[in-house]
Scaffold this active site. Structure first.
Site, PDB file in Angstrom:
ATOM      1  N   CYS A 121      -6.051  92.870  33.863  1.00 17.67           N
ATOM      2  CA  CYS A 121      -5.961  91.404  33.837  1.00 17.67           C
ATOM      3  C   CYS A 121      -5.643  90.931  32.418  1.00 17.67           C
ATOM      4  CB  CYS A 121      -7.278  90.818  34.341  1.00 17.67           C
ATOM      5  SG  CYS A 121      -7.253  89.040  34.565  1.00 17.67           S
ATOM      6  N   CYS A 122      -6.344  91.475  31.420  1.00 21.43           N
ATOM      7  CA  CYS A 122      -6.091  91.080  30.025  1.00 21.43           C
ATOM      8  C   CYS A 122      -4.692  91.498  29.579  1.00 21.43           C
ATOM      9  CB  CYS A 122      -7.119  91.717  29.092  1.00 21.43           C
ATOM     10  SG  CYS A 122      -8.695  90.845  29.021  1.00 21.43           S
ATOM     11  N   CYS A 209     -11.699  83.268  28.387  1.00 22.27           N
ATOM     12  CA  CYS A 209     -11.470  82.781  29.745  1.00 22.27           C
ATOM     13  C   CYS A 209     -12.818  82.509  30.422  1.00 22.27           C
ATOM     14  CB  CYS A 209     -10.737  83.832  30.562  1.00 22.27           C
ATOM     15  SG  CYS A 209      -9.098  84.244  29.948  1.00 22.27           S
ATOM     16  N   CYS A 212     -14.928  85.325  32.212  1.00 18.99           N
ATOM     17  CA  CYS A 212     -15.401  86.458  31.406  1.00 18.99           C
ATOM     18  C   CYS A 212     -16.209  86.014  30.189  1.00 18.99           C
ATOM     19  CB  CYS A 212     -14.217  87.303  30.943  1.00 18.99           C
ATOM     20  SG  CYS A 212     -13.249  87.931  32.313  1.00 18.99           S
ATOM     21  N   CYS A 234     -10.347  92.231  24.354  1.00 20.03           N
ATOM     22  CA  CYS A 234      -9.398  91.958  25.438  1.00 20.03           C
ATOM     23  C   CYS A 234      -8.127  92.791  25.284  1.00 20.03           C
ATOM     24  CB  CYS A 234      -9.044  90.482  25.480  1.00 20.03           C
ATOM     25  SG  CYS A 234      -8.243  89.902  23.988  1.00 20.03           S
TER      26      CYS A 234
END
Ligand code: SF4
Length: 244
Positions: A121-122, A209, A212, A234
């Site tokens: 995702c990062c 975000c 997180c 990240c």
């Protein structure tokens, strides 16, 4: 190294890195502007130290571009802060966006990727858009501080990385706040009435975000990020690999 020998033949990165250790923030930014101009840009997620850098740059009339990684998953307070900062500093903050919207990513990966694979995702939402922007630059100016966490304890004020082996492109990373403490940063922000994220006043120490970022205490300023995972970074400050 291609970087120091061709495009900036007079630059000795190691010597300059040593000089920066005893140079103040103003002189460091001035030198960077005189040497690289708008080939150097400030990346910020509006944490305290990035705001101090932008404030100094504006005060000194150094017109560095300013960008942020806009993952589409930022807190509403962070989104609102961007507008306040643009007004306060009289600048436009460039938002680097991922290739997919959050909804498109959700459809492709069958759910919330930050719950199943936060590294991917990062990479998709932060690292790839950042790499694209950095490929156009010679210097990336960041607000990293040595005191933020163990993984950042050895941060140099000036570091050089091999960015693109094929095209022999290196990238300088300037971390002019590396030796500032959290207290110094916040004293400066308060003294200069710089707008900051109101989530800090609600106890958040490091803000990313919303899925997180959690409230957390303790010594590590970045505790509270990716709760439940081993992950502490990240990837935007680790994808570059070794310092050369
Ligand atoms: S911080 Fe979380 S939501 Fe944001 S890009 Fe990384 S894994 Fe995804």
């Amino acid at each position: 190294m291609a970087f120091s020998l061709s495009k900036y033949p007079d630059l000795n990165v190691r010597e300059q890195a040593e000089r920066f250790e005893s140079m103040g923030l103003e002189d460091t930014l001035r030198w960077t502007w005189e040497t690289f101009g708008r080939q150097a840009a400030i990346g910020t997620s509006y944490q305290g130290s990035g705001l101090v850098i932008i404030h100094h740059a504006r005060k000194l009339g150094l017109d560095f571009p300013v960008f942020t990684v806009d993952t589409g998953l930022l807190f509403p307070e962070t989104e609102a802060l961007r507008i306040r900062l643009e007004e306060f500093f009289g600048i436009q903050i460039e938002g680097l966006k991922p290739a997919q919207t959050v909804h498109e990513q959700w459809a492709d990966y069958g759910g919330n990727l930050w719950e199943t694979n936060p590294d991917t995702c990062c990479t998709l939402r932060k690292v790839l858009p950042l790499q694209q922007r950095l490929s156009q630059l010679d210097v990336w100016i960041t607000g990293l501080r040595r005191g933020q966490s163990e993984t950042r304890a050895k941060t140099g004020i000036l570091e050089m990385y091999e960015f693109d082996k094929l095209r022999e492109k290196n990238l300088l990373k300037l971390n002019p706040m590396a030796n500032w403490s959290r207290e110094q940063v916040w004293d400066y922000i308060k003294a200069n009435a710089i707008p900051y994220n109101p989530l800090h006043d609600r106890g958040y120490r490091s803000i990313g975000c919303w899925p997180c970022t959690k409230l957390a205490g303790g010594e590590n300023e970045r505790a509270g990020r990716w709760e439940g995972f081993e992950k502490t970074e990240c990837g935007i400050h680790t994808f570059l690999g070794s310092n050369i």
